[in-house]
Structure formats: C-alpha cells, structure tokens
Design a protein around this motif. Sequence first.
Motif, PDB file in Angstrom:
ATOM      1  N   UNK B  39      46.814  40.359  51.355  1.00 53.71           N
ATOM      2  CA  UNK B  39      47.813  39.803  52.281  1.00 53.71           C
ATOM      3  C   UNK B  39      47.712  38.313  52.604  1.00 53.71           C
ATOM      4  N   UNK B  40      46.604  37.782  53.073  1.00 49.13           N
ATOM      5  CA  UNK B  40      46.703  36.379  53.526  1.00 49.13           C
ATOM      6  C   UNK B  40      47.102  35.454  52.402  1.00 49.13           C
ATOM      7  N   UNK B  41      46.847  35.876  51.173  1.00 50.16           N
ATOM      8  CA  UNK B  41      47.106  34.983  50.048  1.00 50.16           C
ATOM      9  C   UNK B  41      48.371  35.355  49.274  1.00 50.16           C
ATOM     10  N   UNK B  42      48.805  36.599  49.413  1.00 48.65           N
ATOM     11  CA  UNK B  42      49.920  37.061  48.595  1.00 48.65           C
ATOM     12  C   UNK B  42      51.139  36.180  48.818  1.00 48.65           C
ATOM     13  N   UNK B  43      51.669  35.657  47.731  1.00 50.64           N
ATOM     14  CA  UNK B  43      52.928  34.926  47.788  1.00 50.64           C
ATOM     15  C   UNK B  43      52.832  33.494  48.257  1.00 50.64           C
ATOM     16  N   UNK B  44      51.630  32.981  48.506  1.00 55.14           N
ATOM     17  CA  UNK B  44      51.576  31.590  48.969  1.00 55.14           C
ATOM     18  C   UNK B  44      51.940  30.644  47.835  1.00 55.14           C
ATOM     19  N   UNK B  45      52.454  29.494  48.209  1.00 53.78           N
ATOM     20  CA  UNK B  45      52.922  28.536  47.212  1.00 53.78           C
ATOM     21  C   UNK B  45      52.188  27.205  47.389  1.00 53.78           C
ATOM     22  N   UNK B 101      43.837  32.484  45.735  1.00 56.82           N
ATOM     23  CA  UNK B 101      42.973  33.550  46.270  1.00 56.82           C
ATOM     24  C   UNK B 101      41.569  33.486  45.632  1.00 56.82           C
ATOM     25  N   UNK B 102      41.561  33.273  44.289  1.00 56.51           N
ATOM     26  CA  UNK B 102      40.261  33.234  43.593  1.00 56.51           C
ATOM     27  C   UNK B 102      39.427  32.059  44.103  1.00 56.51           C
ATOM     28  N   UNK B 103      40.087  30.888  44.230  1.00 56.87           N
ATOM     29  CA  UNK B 103      39.332  29.726  44.704  1.00 56.87           C
ATOM     30  C   UNK B 103      38.815  29.982  46.125  1.00 56.87           C
ATOM     31  N   UNK B 104      39.656  30.623  46.948  1.00 55.57           N
ATOM     32  CA  UNK B 104      39.291  30.790  48.350  1.00 55.57           C
ATOM     33  C   UNK B 104      38.188  31.824  48.524  1.00 55.57           C
ATOM     34  N   UNK B 105      38.350  32.980  47.895  1.00 61.00           N
ATOM     35  CA  UNK B 105      37.420  34.087  48.155  1.00 61.00           C
ATOM     36  C   UNK B 105      36.340  34.206  47.088  1.00 61.00           C
ATOM     37  N   UNK B 106      36.523  33.511  45.963  1.00 61.79           N
ATOM     38  CA  UNK B 106      35.493  33.551  44.932  1.00 61.79           C
ATOM     39  C   UNK B 106      35.489  34.846  44.151  1.00 61.79           C
ATOM     40  N   UNK B 112      31.350  33.175  40.716  1.00 59.34           N
ATOM     41  CA  UNK B 112      32.257  32.178  41.285  1.00 59.34           C
ATOM     42  C   UNK B 112      32.145  32.225  42.813  1.00 59.34           C
ATOM     43  N   UNK B 113      31.709  31.104  43.425  1.00 57.28           N
ATOM     44  CA  UNK B 113      31.555  31.138  44.886  1.00 57.28           C
ATOM     45  C   UNK B 113      32.892  31.021  45.607  1.00 57.28           C
ATOM     46  N   UNK B 114      32.902  31.434  46.873  1.00 57.58           N
ATOM     47  CA  UNK B 114      34.095  31.293  47.701  1.00 57.58           C
ATOM     48  C   UNK B 114      34.111  29.897  48.309  1.00 57.58           C
ATOM     49  N   UNK B 115      35.280  29.261  48.296  1.00 61.34           N
ATOM     50  CA  UNK B 115      35.375  27.897  48.834  1.00 61.34           C
ATOM     51  C   UNK B 115      36.170  27.851  50.122  1.00 61.34           C
ATOM     52  N   UNK B 117      35.380  28.315  53.138  1.00 63.67           N
ATOM     53  CA  UNK B 117      34.776  27.632  54.286  1.00 63.67           C
ATOM     54  C   UNK B 117      34.378  26.198  53.972  1.00 63.67           C
ATOM     55  N   UNK B 118      34.159  25.890  52.700  1.00 62.12           N
ATOM     56  CA  UNK B 118      33.701  24.536  52.398  1.00 62.12           C
ATOM     57  C   UNK B 118      34.842  23.598  52.025  1.00 62.12           C
ATOM     58  N   UNK B 119      35.976  24.113  51.618  1.00 60.19           N
ATOM     59  CA  UNK B 119      37.116  23.246  51.281  1.00 60.19           C
ATOM     60  C   UNK B 119      38.305  23.626  52.157  1.00 60.19           C
ATOM     61  N   UNK B 120      39.013  22.609  52.602  1.00 57.10           N
ATOM     62  CA  UNK B 120      40.194  22.892  53.416  1.00 57.10           C
ATOM     63  C   UNK B 120      41.308  23.444  52.524  1.00 57.10           C
ATOM     64  N   UNK B 121      42.308  23.987  53.179  1.00 58.97           N
ATOM     65  CA  UNK B 121      43.397  24.584  52.393  1.00 58.97           C
ATOM     66  C   UNK B 121      44.090  23.557  51.504  1.00 58.97           C
ATOM     67  N   UNK B 122      44.460  22.367  52.036  1.00 58.71           N
ATOM     68  CA  UNK B 122      45.064  21.357  51.149  1.00 58.71           C
ATOM     69  C   UNK B 122      44.139  20.989  49.988  1.00 58.71           C
TER      70      UNK B 122
END
Lengths: 470, 364
Positions: B39-45, B101-106, B112-115, B117-122
């Motif tokens: 959900x939090x990532x589904x469909x984001x652009x 989603x992959x970049x965010x949750x790893x 592959x680590x989750x980013x 918390x270490x990288x902002x959304x932009x």
Amino acid sequence: MRARTESASQRLERVALNPLARTGTGYRLFVLVLLAVLGWGAYAFVTQLRWGLVSTGMRDQVIWGLYLVNFVFFIGISHAGTLVSAILRVTQAGWRTPVTRMAEMITVVAISVGALMPIIDLGRPDRVWHIVVFGRFQSPLLWDILSITSYLTGSLIYLYLPLIPDIALMRDRLGRDASVIKRRVYTLLAVGWRNTPEQRHRLEKAIGIMAVTIIPIAVSVHTVVSYVFSMTLRPGWDSTVFGIYFVIGAIFSGIASIIIVMVLFRKIFHLEAYITERHVRNLGYLLLVALLLYLYLTVGEYLTTGYKLQVEDKHLLELLLTGANAPWFWLFVIAGMVIPAFLVIVRRGPVIPRMVVAAVLVNVAMWVKRFVIVIPSLQVPLMPFDFGTYRPSWVEWSITAGAFAGFILIFAILAKLIPLISIWEVAEDEQRREPAPLAEAGERSGLRPEEVEALVETALRERRRGQGVR
Amino acid sequence: MIGMRRRLVMAAVASAALLGVAGLSWLATAAHAQSQVPPPYAGVKNPFPWDNPAARDAGKRVYQQSCTGCHGAAGSALPAADFSQAGFHQRLETEPDYFFWVVSEGRPAQGMPAFRSSLSEPQRWQVLTYLWSLSSPAAPGAETPHPGDVFIALTAPQEGTAGQPIVLKAVLRGKDGQPIVGAAVDFAARLYFFTDGSIPMGEAVTDETGVAALTYTPRFSGDVLMAARYETVESTVRVNVAEAEQPFYHPEAGIQLPALGKEVFIGPESARTLGPLGFAPGVSFRLPGGALSWLLIVAAAVALVWATYFRVLYQVLRIPIGSQMGDTDTRLVPAIALAVVIIVGAFLVLKLLTGSYSHFNLGH
C-alpha cells in the motif's frame, strides 16, 4: 585569662606528646607479640632461603603468589598517606590538620614494607643487585624501581618537613633526664627551628612545593605497579584501564587504612579532642567516593572482557565468578563494595564504629581483590595444558603475617618517637578560626567555649602586635 | 542467460528455505511487481520528470555515495539488477512504484539494504531518475559520453600473487580513435564476499597516449575480475591471483615512527620480521632514536622530580640558625639529605641514559 590560654595550648602539647613520654606495660607486651610474629616470619624466610622457592606454593604456572599480593596491597595503602594528605593540603581542606601526620606515616611505613616484598619473592634475593647493574629500561620492573625510589624519598621528605616545628618543640620540652643521644638527635633534626617568621616562610614554601610534587609521583607509582601486569598478554591483565584502576584502588584502600589507624590511635592515646567524629565522617565520605569509582571501573573491566569473551577470558571469568576463586571474588564484591557502601550511606548508629567496620571490611576485601587479580590470571593456561593451581604454603602465610606485624611494629615505634598529630598545624588552625562561630569551633576542636574564647583573644592580640611591628 | 536463471532459482530456493510462505509470495512479487507493491508504495509516481537533469545529477551524487559499492559505477555490477541493460529505463517508466518500493524497503534476502530511513523521499526518486539515464538512449544534455562514443580496453597480467604489485593499464580512445587525455579512470576488483561486491583499487589519469596505468598490490587471492571504468564504459579482464607463500601484509615487527635519530632496536635480529603465519616474533623493543626519544622524556621527568627534592631540602638547609644554637651544627641533617638526593637522583638519571641497554650503547 592568660592562665586559661596557657592551659589550652598546654593541653594540646600534653595530649600530643603524652604517648612519647609514658610507656605502659600493655605497650611493651604488644611490641613483644609483634616481635614474636616478626621473628616467626623471619624464620619462615630463612626456611625459604634454605630450601628455595619450592617451599612456597608457587610453581611454574602460578609464578606469583601472596608476596606479590602483599606488594600491591602495601603499595596501595601507601597512597593513603601522601596522596590523601597532599590532596587535602593542596585543596586547603580545613579539617585535615589532625589527619595528615598519620596519613604520611602510613605512606612511609607501608612503602618500606611493600618494597621488600618483591625481594622476598626472589629465589635468590642477593641477585636483586642485578636490576641495578643489568636493569633494562624497557622492563616495567626498572620503572618500578625508579618510581618507588622516588616515592619513598619524596614521602620521607614530605613526612619530615611538617615534623620540624614539632621536633623543635620536643627538643625544647625534653626533661633533664633525657639521654644525650636523644637530645642530640632531636636537636639535629630540628635544624635550629625557632619559629621565626623567616623560618616559617621557608618551611611553608618547601611544604607547598612537596605537596604538589608528591601527587603525580604517587599516581605514577601505582600506575607503574599496574604496568607490571598490564604489559603482558595474560587474560585479566592485558587491560588499558589498569593504570587508573590500580590508582583508584590504592586511594580506596588507603583511605580505609587512615580511618583504621586514626581511630585506633584516637582510642589508645586519647586524642578524642583533636580527632573528632567529623574527621571520621569526612573520611567516610571520601571512602564512598573512592568506592563508587572503583566499583565503576570494576564493572567496566569485567563487562568489556565478558562481552567479547575470548577463550582465555572465558576461563578467567569462570574461575572468578563460579569456579575455584569464586569465594574470594564474591567476598570482595560483598565485603568490599556492597556492605561498606551501605555502612556509609545509611546513617544509622554511631559514626565511628560504622566507619571502622567499613574500613576494615574494605582493607580485607582489597587484599582479597589483589589476590583475585594476581592468581587466577596465572591459573588460566595459554597453551593446551591443564589449569594451574596455587595453595599458599605455611612459609608464605608466615612471611605475610610477619610483614603485617612489621608494619604495625614500625608504626608502634614511630608513635613513640614523633607526635601523631601535627601540633603546630593544629594550633595554627585553631588560632585561624574566626570568633563568630565560637560554639562550633569548640565543638570541632573539642575545647570548652571559654577555652576557645581565650584562644581567639590571644590570637587577636598576637595579630595586632604583629601588625604593629610591621 | 543460463547463469542468470540459475541464480534466480538459487535465490528462490534460498528465500523459500528462509522465509517459507513469505518467500514464495515474494517470488510472485518479483514476477508481477506492479500488482504486488504494498500500500504505501503502490501506484506512486516520480515527482521529477525522468529527463530532469537537476534531479539526475543530484541522484548521481547519492548513487555514488550509497549504491556504487554493490551496483558498480555503471550500475552493471550485479547481473540480477543491471541498470545499464537496454530497456531498463522503460521498466522504470512503467512501474516506478515497484522500484521506489525496492529502494525504500530493500531486499534483505538478497543483500539490498533499505534506504527509507537514510535517504529522503525526493532523494530516492532522484536516484531512480539517475538510474533511468543510465540506460536511456535519449537522456538529454548528458555530460557523460555515450557508450560507443568512447572505447576502453583494460590490460593486465594473467597471473599475479597476493602481496606482489601488478600493473593495470587502461587504454582510452574517443569516437574518432583519438586518445582521451587527462581522464580519470576508476579501477575496481569484483569479488564475491557473501554477496557480489566491488572493491575499489584506485584511480589513474590517462597520459597523452590515453593510457591510465595503476600499480596495485592485491591483498586477496583467487580468480578475480578486474574492471576499468570511465564514465559509462567499462572493460574487464580476469586475473588469477595466487595465494602468497609468506605473510605479505605488515611483514615487519613494530611500528616505524618518525624520529630525529637512528632507531634504537633491542633484541635479536630475527625479531625484526614476523614469524611463520604472521605470528609475533620474539621479544624486542623498537624506539625512535634521536633527541626526542621517550627515554629522554622519562629521564627529564625523573631529573625534574629529584631536582624538586633538592630544591625543597635546600629550603630546609637555608632555614636560619637560631642564635643560641652555637654548639650543634644544625645544618648537618639537611646537608646529608641533600647529598643523598643528589647521589640517588644522579644515579637514576644516569642509569636511564647510560645503562647497558640504553640509547648511548645501542643508538650507535
């Protein structure tokens, strides 16, 4: 009025010099007992010389035993002395004056006895000369020689300097029946002291320099003693914290020793007027501070070792916490840390017995703690062999008893030769007290209010006269 | 292709073993990404246009800090996630939410680590924008030369030994065959250490013939793929690095400290080098020599202490004599004490300086 003033200062002199003048049967008996124990220790040492170190419990694995434990212990309580007295002097703690003399005496006696221990530990004590001839400066043993020699010399000077005015006093108070030798020795040691302002200025300058100098030297001594252990790759010894750990441990057991010695002398020589509850209580608080620091360092030391837990460290911690040495280790924890802390913190019951119990427990526990530092580390095998064992033989116990008897004996003899409290400093201290808190001052010094009043008046008169001359 | 399939199967088996049902559902996620993004990532652009140069450059910086270690400078170090393969930018455009989603949750199972918390959304979107430019032929305003415009070729000896230096040479040519001068070429070794990784070996700048030469001493061994990379072009060569016969790393005992004089060495000559298997040598002592050796500092400290004792006792000696003290020499005690202090102090200092193992005897 004048008569009363005389009586106050006379009383100080009488109380402080009394032990030197009168010697009772009890004292002679006590000295005889000490001499007997010392003689027994000497006999044990002769036995050891005759049969070699095989007569001790030390073997090829556990190469250090009670002698080294005693060495660290005595060097430790020697800190009592000079370090505590110098720190109190440098920080100008007002209550220090009746305490410093005894503290300085502990230092000189303890370091003399302690420095003998490594020599007794040698199989061939005659070869101790080799460390002078062949000593290599990369060996911590030579560092020991350097700093202990410096410390012994320094603390002797530091004991002697504040003694000069008191020796002069004794020189002047010697009766007609005093022997020529005694008279001559006191005269020589008093270096012509007449308590003139110029003499006073020089002496106070000298004491000031020594008080500052002796602190880093005292710290260096116990640091170097710890380096003898920590410069090796043994589990439990190979630790960077050992320097400060030993220094704090030394101050800890040193303060405990001062409390014991002070209360004993107070009782024996009736010094209640000058060594008050306040002194014991203040030293008790210092003891608590040192206890907490030592507890912190102990927890930190075993926690960092136990967290990583290399094979040898595991063996060591098992030996300490649950194994053969566990009774000793937990005795240290309970008798040296937990009970004394409660005795100081929970202020129930009379102060002096409470502090003495705490101090005795601390000294016993700190001796045990040194045992726990020295022996178990050597028992852990670094090669795939069996664990080492160590059981002190009667020779070692006898020499240890002899060492303690010698320590007490020198103290007992010194008590007959020099005043146990610094008379001139206590007198000066009493004069310096302001007139306002008269009752408090009386309570502190144990004088009656009239006596205090008289003292203050004399002091003021003297001060006025001094200003007139200038 | 076979290798890739085998890896996928292995990853599937490993994941299934590790995560059971969850692992199986993840496999399905991998196959049908767009439908399985949670959900939090589904469909984001992507908030940035894919060809936005500012976002791309910002993303490049983030990528170089956080991603090159595994994915390589060109994004092609991991075959399972090769950002430089043709068509990758189209996958990004069609399913941006999946990649975000992959970049965010790893992908913990794959390293592959989750980013999140270490990288902002932009920042995460900027990285994806940069990844888009890696495979897109139409990345406008690209500062990087297009693959094909530049040619790189890496040469290296086929055999090497751990601990022995080897020379890697990368030839860099432009589109017209002219050497590219003054370009920085990155060299890296591809090693498998729990996961595929890239060990930077160093950087070299091309000379006027377009050759960048790097002398590198490998501390690893095995059949190693070494790569030279310039911007987006890369050339690899396989070097067989043999194991060292002797310890090669830090073969000397002790630490070489800067000193003003000749070093003082105490101990047998054999103690200068480590024993077999790198075991510590016999007891020895190394000290920086010269005027600033620590021995002199120690000697000075000891001298200072004893000079202080002297000064203090001198004060006592100078205590004025009382008038009625004519019959005894009141200066006897301090005078004796002064003599003792001078003798013992001088002995200790001289012992330090001239002892049989001191600088005087060993420094020359």
